[in-house]
Design a protein around this motif. Structure first.
Motif, PDB file in Angstrom:
ATOM      1  N   THR A 108      -4.964   8.986 -38.257  1.00  0.00           N
ATOM      2  CA  THR A 108      -5.687   8.922 -36.982  1.00  0.00           C
ATOM      3  C   THR A 108      -6.829   7.922 -37.059  1.00  0.00           C
ATOM      4  OG1 THR A 108      -7.180  10.774 -37.449  1.00  0.00           O
ATOM      5  CG2 THR A 108      -5.057  11.295 -36.373  1.00  0.00           C
ATOM      6  N   VAL A 109      -7.233   7.527 -38.273  1.00  0.00           N
ATOM      7  CA  VAL A 109      -8.252   6.488 -38.446  1.00  0.00           C
ATOM      8  C   VAL A 109      -7.804   5.176 -37.804  1.00  0.00           C
ATOM      9  CG1 VAL A 109      -7.461   5.596 -40.681  1.00  0.00           C
ATOM     10  CG2 VAL A 109      -9.881   5.480 -40.097  1.00  0.00           C
ATOM     11  N   LYS A 110      -6.513   5.020 -37.641  1.00  0.00           N
ATOM     12  CA  LYS A 110      -5.971   3.770 -37.091  1.00  0.00           C
ATOM     13  C   LYS A 110      -6.436   3.519 -35.665  1.00  0.00           C
ATOM     14  CE  LYS A 110      -2.284   4.071 -40.423  1.00  0.00           C
ATOM     15  NZ  LYS A 110      -0.911   4.350 -40.749  1.00  0.00           N
ATOM     16  N   VAL A 111      -6.796   4.572 -34.943  1.00  0.00           N
ATOM     17  CA  VAL A 111      -7.364   4.397 -33.604  1.00  0.00           C
ATOM     18  C   VAL A 111      -8.689   3.643 -33.717  1.00  0.00           C
ATOM     19  CG1 VAL A 111      -8.276   5.570 -31.560  1.00  0.00           C
ATOM     20  CG2 VAL A 111      -6.222   6.459 -32.694  1.00  0.00           C
ATOM     21  N   ALA A 112      -9.526   4.023 -34.667  1.00  0.00           N
ATOM     22  CA  ALA A 112     -10.816   3.348 -34.856  1.00  0.00           C
ATOM     23  C   ALA A 112     -10.629   1.921 -35.350  1.00  0.00           C
ATOM     24  CB  ALA A 112     -11.700   4.144 -35.824  1.00  0.00           C
ATOM     25  N   VAL A 113      -9.669   1.695 -36.238  1.00  0.00           N
ATOM     26  CA  VAL A 113      -9.391   0.339 -36.729  1.00  0.00           C
ATOM     27  C   VAL A 113      -8.962  -0.541 -35.558  1.00  0.00           C
ATOM     28  CG1 VAL A 113      -7.941  -1.074 -38.244  1.00  0.00           C
ATOM     29  CG2 VAL A 113      -8.814   1.132 -39.063  1.00  0.00           C
ATOM     30  N   ALA A 114      -8.056  -0.032 -34.733  1.00  0.00           N
ATOM     31  CA  ALA A 114      -7.589  -0.798 -33.570  1.00  0.00           C
ATOM     32  C   ALA A 114      -8.733  -1.070 -32.603  1.00  0.00           C
ATOM     33  CB  ALA A 114      -6.467  -0.048 -32.861  1.00  0.00           C
ATOM     34  N   ALA A 115      -9.542  -0.064 -32.325  1.00  0.00           N
ATOM     35  CA  ALA A 115     -10.657  -0.233 -31.388  1.00  0.00           C
ATOM     36  C   ALA A 115     -11.676  -1.234 -31.929  1.00  0.00           C
ATOM     37  CB  ALA A 115     -11.314   1.114 -31.103  1.00  0.00           C
ATOM     38  N   PHE A 168      -4.238  -2.148 -23.559  1.00  0.00           N
ATOM     39  CA  PHE A 168      -3.379  -2.504 -24.690  1.00  0.00           C
ATOM     40  C   PHE A 168      -3.335  -1.367 -25.705  1.00  0.00           C
ATOM     41  CE2 PHE A 168      -3.038  -4.491 -28.970  1.00  0.00           C
ATOM     42  CZ  PHE A 168      -1.730  -4.927 -28.878  1.00  0.00           C
ATOM     43  N   LEU A 169      -4.497  -0.824 -26.066  1.00  0.00           N
ATOM     44  CA  LEU A 169      -4.550   0.250 -27.052  1.00  0.00           C
ATOM     45  C   LEU A 169      -3.851   1.505 -26.530  1.00  0.00           C
ATOM     46  CD1 LEU A 169      -5.386   1.495 -29.708  1.00  0.00           C
ATOM     47  CD2 LEU A 169      -7.677   1.869 -28.755  1.00  0.00           C
ATOM     48  N   LEU A 170      -4.101   1.883 -25.292  1.00  0.00           N
ATOM     49  CA  LEU A 170      -3.455   3.074 -24.753  1.00  0.00           C
ATOM     50  C   LEU A 170      -1.938   2.897 -24.659  1.00  0.00           C
ATOM     51  CD1 LEU A 170      -6.025   4.217 -22.045  1.00  0.00           C
ATOM     52  CD2 LEU A 170      -5.675   5.143 -24.352  1.00  0.00           C
ATOM     53  N   ASP A 171      -1.479   1.672 -24.375  1.00  0.00           N
ATOM     54  CA  ASP A 171      -0.043   1.403 -24.368  1.00  0.00           C
ATOM     55  C   ASP A 171       0.548   1.589 -25.763  1.00  0.00           C
ATOM     56  OD1 ASP A 171       2.526   0.277 -23.267  1.00  0.00           O
ATOM     57  OD2 ASP A 171       2.051  -1.250 -24.780  1.00  0.00           O
ATOM     58  N   LEU A 172      -0.154   1.083 -26.784  1.00  0.00           N
ATOM     59  CA  LEU A 172       0.330   1.277 -28.155  1.00  0.00           C
ATOM     60  C   LEU A 172       0.389   2.764 -28.498  1.00  0.00           C
ATOM     61  CD1 LEU A 172      -1.620  -1.514 -30.095  1.00  0.00           C
ATOM     62  CD2 LEU A 172       0.792  -1.538 -29.408  1.00  0.00           C
ATOM     63  N   MET A 173      -0.640   3.508 -28.101  1.00  0.00           N
ATOM     64  CA  MET A 173      -0.678   4.940 -28.387  1.00  0.00           C
ATOM     65  C   MET A 173       0.424   5.689 -27.636  1.00  0.00           C
ATOM     66  SD  MET A 173      -4.817   5.429 -28.500  1.00  0.00           S
ATOM     67  CE  MET A 173      -4.792   7.195 -28.839  1.00  0.00           C
ATOM     68  N   ALA A 174       0.776   5.226 -26.453  1.00  0.00           N
ATOM     69  CA  ALA A 174       1.854   5.856 -25.690  1.00  0.00           C
ATOM     70  C   ALA A 174       3.211   5.607 -26.346  1.00  0.00           C
ATOM     71  CB  ALA A 174       1.861   5.329 -24.254  1.00  0.00           C
ATOM     72  N   ARG A 175       3.311   4.517 -27.112  1.00  0.00           N
ATOM     73  CA  ARG A 175       4.580   4.180 -27.768  1.00  0.00           C
ATOM     74  C   ARG A 175       4.650   4.684 -29.209  1.00  0.00           C
ATOM     75  NH1 ARG A 175       5.726  -1.715 -27.708  1.00  0.00           N
ATOM     76  NH2 ARG A 175       3.492  -2.118 -27.591  1.00  0.00           N
ATOM     77  N   CYS A 176       3.688   5.495 -29.630  1.00  0.00           N
ATOM     78  CA  CYS A 176       3.670   6.044 -30.989  1.00  0.00           C
ATOM     79  C   CYS A 176       5.002   6.736 -31.284  1.00  0.00           C
ATOM     80  CB  CYS A 176       2.515   7.031 -31.135  1.00  0.00           C
ATOM     81  SG  CYS A 176       2.375   7.789 -32.750  1.00  0.00           S
ATOM     82  N   GLY A 212      -1.350  11.769 -37.862  1.00  0.00           N
ATOM     83  CA  GLY A 212      -1.782  11.559 -39.234  1.00  0.00           C
ATOM     84  C   GLY A 212      -1.135  12.578 -40.142  1.00  0.00           C
ATOM     85  N   THR A 213      -0.805  12.161 -41.358  1.00  0.00           N
ATOM     86  CA  THR A 213      -0.150  13.059 -42.295  1.00  0.00           C
ATOM     87  C   THR A 213      -0.657  12.785 -43.703  1.00  0.00           C
ATOM     88  OG1 THR A 213       1.864  12.973 -40.955  1.00  0.00           O
ATOM     89  CG2 THR A 213       2.090  13.836 -43.196  1.00  0.00           C
ATOM     90  N   LEU A 214      -0.997  13.820 -44.404  1.00  0.00           N
ATOM     91  CA  LEU A 214      -1.262  13.790 -45.840  1.00  0.00           C
ATOM     92  C   LEU A 214      -0.510  14.981 -46.426  1.00  0.00           C
ATOM     93  CD1 LEU A 214      -5.127  13.165 -45.888  1.00  0.00           C
ATOM     94  CD2 LEU A 214      -3.345  11.534 -46.547  1.00  0.00           C
ATOM     95  N   ASN A 215      -0.347  15.010 -47.720  1.00  0.00           N
ATOM     96  CA  ASN A 215       0.321  16.135 -48.352  1.00  0.00           C
ATOM     97  C   ASN A 215      -0.433  17.422 -48.014  1.00  0.00           C
ATOM     98  OD1 ASN A 215       2.048  17.578 -49.947  1.00  0.00           O
ATOM     99  ND2 ASN A 215       1.065  17.014 -51.863  1.00  0.00           N
ATOM    100  N   GLY A 216       0.212  18.332 -47.302  1.00  0.00           N
ATOM    101  CA  GLY A 216      -0.408  19.608 -46.938  1.00  0.00           C
ATOM    102  C   GLY A 216      -1.263  19.534 -45.684  1.00  0.00           C
ATOM    103  N   MET A 236      -0.070   1.094 -34.995  1.00  0.00           N
ATOM    104  CA  MET A 236      -0.204   2.175 -34.028  1.00  0.00           C
ATOM    105  C   MET A 236       1.118   2.835 -33.648  1.00  0.00           C
ATOM    106  SD  MET A 236      -3.414   2.457 -33.688  1.00  0.00           S
ATOM    107  CE  MET A 236      -3.453   3.627 -32.346  1.00  0.00           C
ATOM    108  N   ILE A 237       2.199   2.077 -33.618  1.00  0.00           N
ATOM    109  CA  ILE A 237       3.482   2.637 -33.183  1.00  0.00           C
ATOM    110  C   ILE A 237       4.233   3.276 -34.347  1.00  0.00           C
ATOM    111  CG2 ILE A 237       5.740   2.100 -32.176  1.00  0.00           C
ATOM    112  CD1 ILE A 237       4.285  -0.150 -30.583  1.00  0.00           C
ATOM    113  N   ARG A 238       4.284   2.579 -35.486  1.00  0.00           N
ATOM    114  CA  ARG A 238       5.039   3.102 -36.634  1.00  0.00           C
ATOM    115  C   ARG A 238       4.137   3.619 -37.753  1.00  0.00           C
ATOM    116  NH1 ARG A 238       7.920  -1.629 -35.796  1.00  0.00           N
ATOM    117  NH2 ARG A 238       7.505  -2.410 -37.866  1.00  0.00           N
ATOM    118  N   SER A 239       2.832   3.571 -37.535  1.00  0.00           N
ATOM    119  CA  SER A 239       1.852   4.055 -38.508  1.00  0.00           C
ATOM    120  C   SER A 239       1.960   3.327 -39.852  1.00  0.00           C
ATOM    121  CB  SER A 239       1.970   5.572 -38.701  1.00  0.00           C
ATOM    122  OG  SER A 239       0.753   6.091 -39.186  1.00  0.00           O
ATOM    123  N   ASP A 240       2.162   2.021 -39.798  1.00  0.00           N
ATOM    124  CA  ASP A 240       2.326   1.199 -40.989  1.00  0.00           C
ATOM    125  C   ASP A 240       0.978   1.085 -41.729  1.00  0.00           C
ATOM    126  OD1 ASP A 240       2.246  -1.371 -42.528  1.00  0.00           O
ATOM    127  OD2 ASP A 240       4.325  -1.526 -41.824  1.00  0.00           O
TER     128      ASP A 240
END
Length: 187
Positions: free
Chosen positions: A31-38, A149-157, A179-183, A68-72
């Motif tokens: 979810t940090v990727k939202v801040a990076v994109a912004a 642009f950002l909201l469009d990317l988030m809609a295509r997640c 966002g995903t981490l082990n557990g 944002m779309i594939r969480s690369d």
């Protein structure tokens, strides 16, 4: 038991907020990727960068899509490095008075580290994340073109199809980032 759950919701019409453990920090994961994109788009808004800039052989536009779309994770770290690293993202958050969220490491650094889901580094409270999303939605942080642009990317997640999106009626508009981490999972 709700100690392992943190949720916050905001009615954009009334401003009413509800939460469970809303002030308890938890990992941001992707979810940090939202801040990076912004943060990157804020630079675009001020003419310091462009979405057509080449970074590590790819356009910023393409890197943002991947992030944002594939969480690369690699695309995220490339953009984060171009902006000046985790400290620059954290500084962007402080500049916008976005408290109770932190960016301390790159995604690669976060994934290499020993996992501690209660580590204060790279964390956010649910209410802080809602604050960031509200500011993005209202246009208080980005200019209209960057916001759209950002909201469009988030809609295509494409990640987390079994999370928030799966729980809502088909056709519901969802602009999100998982966002995903082990557990740990977040949306």
């Amino acid at each position: 038991q709700t100690s392992d759950v943190g949720v916050a919701a905001l009615d954009l019409t009334t401003g009413e907020t509800v939460s469970i453990n809303g002030n308890t920090a938890s990992p941001r994961a992707s979810t940090v990727k939202v801040a990076v994109a912004a943060a990157y788009l804020s630079q675009v808004d001020h003419g310091r960068r462009s979405l057509s800039d080449k970074i590590a052989g790819q356009s910023a536009y393409r890197l943002m899509e991947k992030m944002m779309i594939r969480s690369d994770n690699r695309a995220t770290d490339i953009l984060m490095r171009d902006l000046g690293g985790p400290d620059a993202i954290d500084e962007w958050l402080r500049f916008h008075d976005l408290d109770n969220m932190r960016v301390d490491r790159t995604i690669a650094g976060l994934l290499r580290a020993r996992r501690d889901l209660w580590d204060a580094r790279d964390s956010s409270t649910p209410l802080a994340m809602v604050d960031l999303l509200q500011r993005l939605d209202k246009g208080n942080v980005l200019k209209p073109r960057s916001r759209a642009f950002l909201l469009d990317l988030m809609a295509r997640c494409e990640t987390g199809k079994n999370r928030m999106r799966a729980l809502l009626p088909w056709g519901t508009k969802v602009e999100h980032k998982t966002g995903t981490l082990n557990g740990y999972t977040s949306d």
